[in-house]
Structures are given as structure tokens and as C-alpha cells.
Design an enzyme around this catalytic site. Structure first.
Site, PDB file in Angstrom:
ATOM      1  N   ASP A 132       0.847  -1.186   0.000  1.00 53.32           N
ATOM      2  CA  ASP A 132       0.000   0.000   0.000  1.00 53.32           C
ATOM      3  C   ASP A 132       0.891   1.247   0.000  1.00 53.32           C
ATOM      4  OD1 ASP A 132      -2.303   1.825   0.767  1.00 53.32           O
ATOM      5  OD2 ASP A 132      -3.295  -0.100   1.008  1.00 53.32           O
ATOM      6  N   HIS A 205      -3.695   5.939   3.556  1.00 53.33           N
ATOM      7  CA  HIS A 205      -4.375   4.734   3.088  1.00 53.33           C
ATOM      8  C   HIS A 205      -3.709   3.464   3.620  1.00 53.33           C
ATOM      9  CE1 HIS A 205      -5.891   1.797   0.079  1.00 53.33           C
ATOM     10  NE2 HIS A 205      -6.905   2.633  -0.085  1.00 53.33           N
ATOM     11  N   SER A 535     -11.122  -0.981  -0.562  1.00 53.62           N
ATOM     12  CA  SER A 535      -9.825  -0.926   0.121  1.00 53.62           C
ATOM     13  C   SER A 535      -9.968  -1.242   1.594  1.00 53.62           C
ATOM     14  CB  SER A 535      -9.199   0.465  -0.020  1.00 53.62           C
ATOM     15  OG  SER A 535      -8.586   0.634  -1.260  1.00 53.62           O
TER      16      SER A 535
END
Length: 763
Positions: A132, A205, A535
Site C-alpha cells: 500500500d 491509506h 480498500s
């Protein structure tokens, strides 16, 4: 004169070379490891020589040796074509750019009081590798209190870099690495004022996904008081390793493969990838290729399905050796109310925490009437007329630009608040945001009513009230409108997504480098943030897979996925009505949710599993009529082949679900009423000991015209580990093209229900 001609020739040659160099892009070169000539000491030397044979001064970006054999390099199309002809080269594929697919979940999933994970420090330790945007190691979610020593099998490292010390890792965060060569080769040198050349997460994220999968329990967590409580990952005692492969310019497949290569070699037992780049043939899909090698080495790979819903056939990551995860809602919401001057109130959602609007209603205006732009309704930057919106609440339509950015545009133009209205693309799905001004997101129906009031009243007014956190919201879960849907366009015979998990309004750890909206203008800093996307659902399943792998270390990746799928639910408890779709408010289907919503407590004891190994997947590729080189590109070897005297069938893949495409015209002479039969074979393995299972099937809609025959109808297992096979035949007459129907096949011994979804299509 001669010198002038030579100089001109040299300038021309340099210009041609420069032009060629300007056309270079990254390619992934797949090599047949066993084909290395004897004169080379190692594979790296051979790869370099192969590259120099077509590009004398070129250097490799990466050499790969775990999830594939080969390398990546910057090549011109001519060089790539030349390299494809070099002995030992299996395939030369252009690099792809991937995008990120952007508490209460333990309670919602029924595992808050359960503990499926043995004590850490045992042989059952599992490391979840998250590919990520990196990690914010100072987050309390990476606290290693109570964890034993890092397992002896772990070979990973903590890579130092800008703003990140090797000492940032501990017994929880056991590894942190970054891969950026492909990114910089494609996009040029990174702006180090905006992003860190290190594992540090500048975006948020990666911290959110990794803490969702395996974050430690953190009491008193919230976002501005919203969703207050203890935040914890799905596997709070599992270890975490992060591989930063995503940057401001995207996630590039050469970097992703390097991250997967390292993660598998390091010793990760589960890989979590909340990213995707559309659906592609498996021999050209870098994530699918890397995931195949991971599966061969007993590593489960979980990927997000994508956020391109509610349109059909919008899935990413559809290879059958990948666990593909869609998104559903929780039973928690963050209500906000839009009160209009005509006395009517409409409910929406908001995470706004600043100064509220005055109690006296304010004028309200539709953005399309406060702009000279044809897209003024979308509140894009620079489109609002300040004198028309000053001091007013502005109604903006959702779409194109980020939801929170629209609020910034309204605020920048002098607006006092915003109502964000869904359009048909999002229906009634509500996604909460930490807006920078008083704002509420509302569904399409509410948005239409509010805009109708604004258009019909000469002096429309409104106010917005943000009401905090609400739990026990029903019905839940509902399939998220943004969650990508089937059918699977790469292989229609494989039903995807596999399952859904919580992916809407998820609270998890956040970076200290960016505000909760991610906008540069947002100077707020938070320890936890609430965001939505597949996600977020993907790491839920990654963490649950770590729990199952730790509780059942003998299970293969396919067995873990089977346990999660066959115990998932597709109806609500109580009444038994089917799961709903947020986009339409109507009944959802297996094309939306796969096997259903994950139920981890039941997955720990599934009774039976559908197991698979590398050879089974190679047979699947044979059924797809892949060439030897295509199979070798996926399976990393020329030592696999398809037998000429054997008939391969996609229906023979031992998958825990059924996808059955019928031809619209079943006869030879065009439209026909002749019936067609599609046969699937499956093998079940007992993981629950002795038991006698009986089969049942149920069909709905157009599927009710399909005859389903299962042989045998009863399977008796004498002990754990025993395998039993069955055949199921689906027979149907022709139906109009585009018709779809659904069903469910269940094996039950009275204690366990081993359920498989069925999807029928007529094309």
C-alpha cells in the site's frame, strides 16, 4: 566538409537515440529459470546479458526471483519486441498502473469477544504483508505490548529512509520496506517535499488498511468523537509488515511485483492488496502472476474487488487463486439532518465536527444556478459565483471530483454549508466525510426533493444539524453501491467477487502527515480516520484469513478462502430476506456479493472445504487453452504442460461457487428450445471429522427453469482429511440474451452448512 557531414550524422544519431529514449516505458520480462545457459554464474547475470543484447547501456529496475523469474527495465517498443525473441524469454509485458481502492467491525462480525488466534510466539504466528502507501509507525495501532518475540522464520527488514528509522519496527510492525524504481522511471524523480522516499505513509491509506487487518487494540479511539470506542484490527495479535508500492502518481506493477517478491521471501503468510487496475488476461496481469507464485508458496492473497460499482462487469483482481473482496455497510451510521424552510426534514450523513450553523435557517441555492459552467452542479473548482453563494447553503451533485473537495469549493466561494446530493450512480448509498464546513450527504431521492423545493420556492431556506454516531442500524449489511460487480469478464465461469466484508465508514489508524480529507487545505491532524471503499473491506478479510491460518496452520490458502465463502451469509438473520443493494434498494445477487457477507465465527469451523493446489490452477489454464508460454508466464516454469490426450474443463476447477453461462441459442439452427447441460465436478475435504452430509438446492427468478441434478446426493465422511467428490449437472432451455438467475447449493450434516452460490447467465 567531411567533418561537417560527420557532425551532422552524429547529431542525427543522437537525436534518434534521444527520441527512442523518450519513448521508453517499463516492461516486465518473464524468463524461464531452467533455460539459463551454463556459462552464466547466476540468474541475475543472465538477465543482465539478455537485456544488453537489445539495449547495450540499459540497466534493470528490478530482478525478481520469488513471485516471478525475470526482471523489469525501461525499453522502447522495438527493444521489447527484440527481447521477446531472445532465448529463454517467456513474455515481455508492458507495465500497468494500478490505483488504490479507496471500531465497530469486530462487534458487527461477531468476534469482539472471541479469540481464534493462539498466543503469539507459537508456531502459529502469522505475518500479514500489506502492499500500500506505507505506514505511520507512531500510531498506537502498532503497539507491541503483550506480543512474544518476532518469529524465527521471519526474514524481513525495516528499511531506513526519509523520516523513517529502522528502529521504528517492533514486535508488531515487524517489517517496513519501500519500492519506487518503477514509479520514478515512469513519472520522474519524486517531489520529496510532498512524499517520503521511505516506508513512511504520507497518504494515510496504507496505515488505515494495515491497522484494519492486524492493528493492536486501542481504547478511546474516534474521529472527532465519532465512532468512539476501542479500535482494533481483525487479527490484533498477528504481525504486520508493510511494503510501500503506491505513491502520489499511482502504484506501478514493477514496484508491486518487487513488493510481492520481497513479502513472500520475507515470510508473510497473508498478502493484502487494496489496489487494482481493471481486469486483464491472467498472463498479462502482474498482480495475478505474483499471487500465483504466492499461492504456490502457501501464502493467501486477498485483493479488493474495486470501486467501479454499481455497473456490471466492473471487477478487478478476478484470478481464481486470489480472494476477491467486495464491500458492505456496517450497522453504524453518522446521521445529519437537512431541515427545509417548508417544515420537511431529510436524513443524510456527516462527520463534520466544527462550528455548527446558526439555528436560524439560511438561504439555500442549487449550485447549477450559481455558476456559469455547464457542470456547475458538480461544484468543481472555480465554477461557483461567489456573490451568488455567499452566506448560503449550496446543494452540490456528487460525481467527478472528490466529495470533500466540493465542500472546500463552496467554502472558498463564501458558502456557509453544503448539501451533497447523490445521483442515480450512487442511489441511496451514504458515505460519511469529515467535511471542512457544515455539510450533509443525502441519497438521490432526498436530493431530488431538496432541489425541487429550492426550485419551486422563491425564498428557500434550510439548516443542517449533525447528530453524531448511531448504532444498530438496520438493515445491515447492505452491498455498497461503489463495490464492483460481476459477471467476471475474464473468465465468466468463475463467480467473482468471492465475498463482501465491511467497507463503508470504517474507523482505523491514520497518518500524521495529512488531514482526514486528504486535501492540502485540510490542516487538521487525527490519529484515526473514517473512510470507505473496497480498500477497507479487503484488509478485513486479510486479517480474518490470518486468524484462520493461525488457528488452522495446516489449511491451504484455498481451504481458508473456502471456509470464508461457504460459511458466508446471503440473507438477514431473523426473517431470512435476501441482502439488499444500496444502489437500488432492491435485492442484491451473487454478482454483487459472491458467496455473501463474511461470518468469521462460522468460518473457524466450516465442516468441509473445497481445496485447490497449483496443479489444479494449471489445469484451469489448460481449460482456457493457454499456450505453453502463457502458462509458463503465470506459473514461472516451462515444466508445466497440458496433456494432449486429456479434456480440460473450467467446470472442473474445485471452486466454492458455481457460475454457469448458457448459450442463448442452444440448438444448431439459431434460436432453439433445445436444452443444454453444463457439468461441474467438485471435491470436498472434511475438516470437521466424521459426518454424513446431504445436499439441497434452491433457485430464484429465471433460474427456476433450470434443472439441477447432484450425484451423489449424500456424502459420508469417516474422518478429518477424507475427500469425497460429486457432480452437478445444470440443464436449461434457451432464454433471452442478458437473462440472469441465481441459486444456492448447500451440503449439511445438521451442524454445518457448506453453502455455494450459483449464478446462471444466458448470452
Amino acid at each position: 566538409m567531411g567533418n561537417t557531414v560527420m557532425l551532422r550524422a552524429l547529431v542525427l544519431a543522437l537525436a534518434v537515440a534521444a527520441a527512442a529514449a523518450g519513448k521508453r516505458k517499463t516492461y516486465i520480462v518473464h524468463m524461464a529459470k531452467s533455460a539459463m545457459p551454463a556459462e552464466y554464474a547466476d540468474h541475475g547475470e543472465w538477465y543482465g546479458a539478455s537485456l544488453r543484447s537489445v539495449s547495450a547501456a540499459n540497466k534493470m529496475l528490478y530482478a525478481y526471483d520469488t513471485v516471478l523469474h525475470g526482471f523489469s527495465a525501461r525499453l522502447t517498443p522495438a527493444e521489447a519486441a527484440g527481447l521477446a525473441c531472445v532465448e529463454g524469454v517467456l513474455a515481455v509485458n508492458p507495465e500497468a498502473r494500478y490505483e488504490l481502492h479507496t471500531t465497530r467491525t469486530p462487534e458487527f462480525l461477531g468476534i469482539a469477544g472471541a479469540d481464534l488466534l493462539p498466543q503469539s510466539g507459537t508456531a502459529a504466528d502469522v505475518v500479514v504483508g500489506v502492499l500500500d502507501t506505507g505506514v505511520w509507525p507512531e500510531s498506537r495501532s502498532y503497539d507491541d505490548a503483550g506480543l512474544g518475540e518476532v518469529p524465527a522464520f521471519w526474514k524481513g527488514q525495516c528499511a531506513a529512509g526519509a523520516g523513517f528509522n529502522a528502529s521504528a519496527c517492533n514486535r508488531k510492525l515487524v517489517g517496513a520496506r519501500f519500492f519506487n524504481r518503477g514509479y520514478e522511471a515512469a513519472m520522474g524523480p519524486m517531489d520529496t517535499d510532498r512524499e517520503s522516499r521511505s516506508p513512511r505513509d504520507d497518504d494515510g491509506h496504507g496505515t488505515h488498511t494495515s491497522s484494519t487487518a492486524a492493528g493492536a487494540a486501542v481504547p478511546d479511539a474516534s474521529l472527532f468523537g465519532f465512532a468512539a470506542g476501542t479500535a482494533r484490527g481483525m487479527a490484533p495479535r498477528a504481525r504486520v509488515a508493510v511494503y510501500k508500492v503506491c505513491w502520489l502518481g499511482g502504484c506501478f506493477s514493477s514496484d508491486i511485483l518487487a513488493g510481492m517478491d520481497a513479502a513472500v521471501a520475507d515470510g508473510c503468510g497473508v498478502l493484502s492488496l487494496s489496489l487494482g487496475g481493471g481486469a486483464a488476461d491472467y498472463s498479462r496481469d502482474s498482480v495475478a502472476i505474483g499471487a500465483f507464485a504466492a499461492m504456490e508458496q502457501n501464502v493467501l492473497v486477498s485483493c479488493s474487488a474495486g470501486n467501479a460499482g454499481p455497473g456490471s462487469s466492473t471487477l478487478s483482481n478476478v484470478a481464481p487463486w486470489i480472494t476477491t473482496v467486495g464491500a458492505g455497510t456496517l450497522d453504524r451510521d453518522f446521521p445529519a439532518y437537512v431541515a427545509l424552510g417548508n417544515g420537511k426534514n431529510y436524513t443524510g450523513v456527516s462527520l463534520y465536527s466544527g462550528k455548527p450553523l446558526p439555528s436560524t435557517p439560511l438561504p439555500i441555492i442549487y449550485a447549477a444556478n450559481a455558476s456559469n459552467s455547464t457542470a456547475g452542479n458538480l461544484c468543481m473548482p472555480g465554477t461557483l459565483t461567489p456573490e451568488k453563494v455567499a452566506g448560503k447553503i449550496v446543494v452540490c451533485d456528487r460525481g467527478v471530483s472528490a466529495r470533500v473537495q466540493k465542500g472546500f469549493v463552496v467554502r472558498d466561494a463564501g458558502g456557509a454549508g453544503m448539501v451533497l446530493s447523490n445521483t442515480a450512480a450512487n442511489g441511496q448509498e451514504l458515505v460519511a466525510d469529515a467535511h471542512l464546513l457544515p455539510a450533509a450527504g443525502v441519497g438521490e431521492r432526498e436530493g431530488i426533493a431538496i432541489k425541487s423545493y429550492v426550485a419551486s420556492n422563491p425564498n428557500p431556506t434550510a439548516t443542517i444539524v449533525v447528530a453524531g454516531t448511531q448504532v444498530d442500524v438496520h438493515p445491515s449489511p447492505v452491498v455498497a453501491a461503489f463495490s464492483s460487480r460481476g459477471p467476471n469478464m475474464v473468465t465468466p465461469e468463475i463467480l467473482k467477487p468471492d465475498i463482501i466484508a465491511p467497507g463503508v465508514n470504517i474507523l482505523a489508524a491514520w497518518t500524521g502527515k495529512a488531514g482526514p480529507t486528504g486535501l492540502a487545505a485540510d490542516t487538521r491532524r487525527v490519529g484515526f480516520n473514517i473512510i470507505s471503499g473496497t480498500s477497507m473491506s479487503c484488509p478485513h478479510v486479510s486479517g480474518l484469513a490470518a486468524l484462520l491460518r493461525s488457528a488452522h496452520p495446516e489449511w491451504s490458502p484455498a481451504a481458508v478462502r473456502s471456509a470464508l465463502m461457504t460459511t458466508a451469509y446471503a440473507t438477514y438473520s431473523g426473517g431470512g430476506s435476501p441482502l439488499l443493494d444500496a444502489a437500488t434498494g432492491a435485492t442484491a445477487t451473487p454478482f454483487d456479493y459472491g458467496a455473501g457477507h463474511v461470518d468469521p465465527a462460522r468460518a473457524a469451523d466450516p465442516g468441509l472445504v473445497y481445496d485447490l493446489g497449483a496443479r489444479d490452477y494449471v489445469d484451469f489454464l489448460c481449460a482456457l487453452k493457454y499456450s505453453p508460454n502463457m502458462i509458463a508466464a503465470v506459473a514461472r516454469s516451462r515444466n508445466v504442460s497440458c496433456a494432449e490426450n486429456r479434456t480440460y474443463s473450467v467446470g472442473g476447477l474445485n471452486y466454492p461457487s458455481f457460475s454457469v453461462p448458457f448459450s442463448t441459442a442452444n440448438g444448431d439452427g439459431g434460436e432453439s428450445s433445445a436444452a443444454a447441460t453444463v457439468t461441474h465436478t467438485r471435491t470436498l475435504t472434511s475438516v470437521g471429522g466424521a459426518g454424513k452430509y446431504r445436499v439441497s438446492t434452491s433457485l430464484s427468478g429465471a433460474a427456476q427453469g433450470v434443472a439441477v441434478a447432484v450425484e451423489p446426493a449424500e456424502l459420508a465422511f469417516a474422518a478429518a482429511g477424507e475427500k469425497k467428490s460429486y457432480t452437478v449437472r445444470f440443464t436449461s432451455r434457451s432464454q433471452p440474451s442478458g437473462t440472469a438467475g441465481f441459486g444456492r447449493l448447500v451440503w449439511s450434516d445438521g451442524k454445518h452448512s457448506v453453502a455455494s452460490p450459483i449464478a446462471f447467465t444466458w448470452t
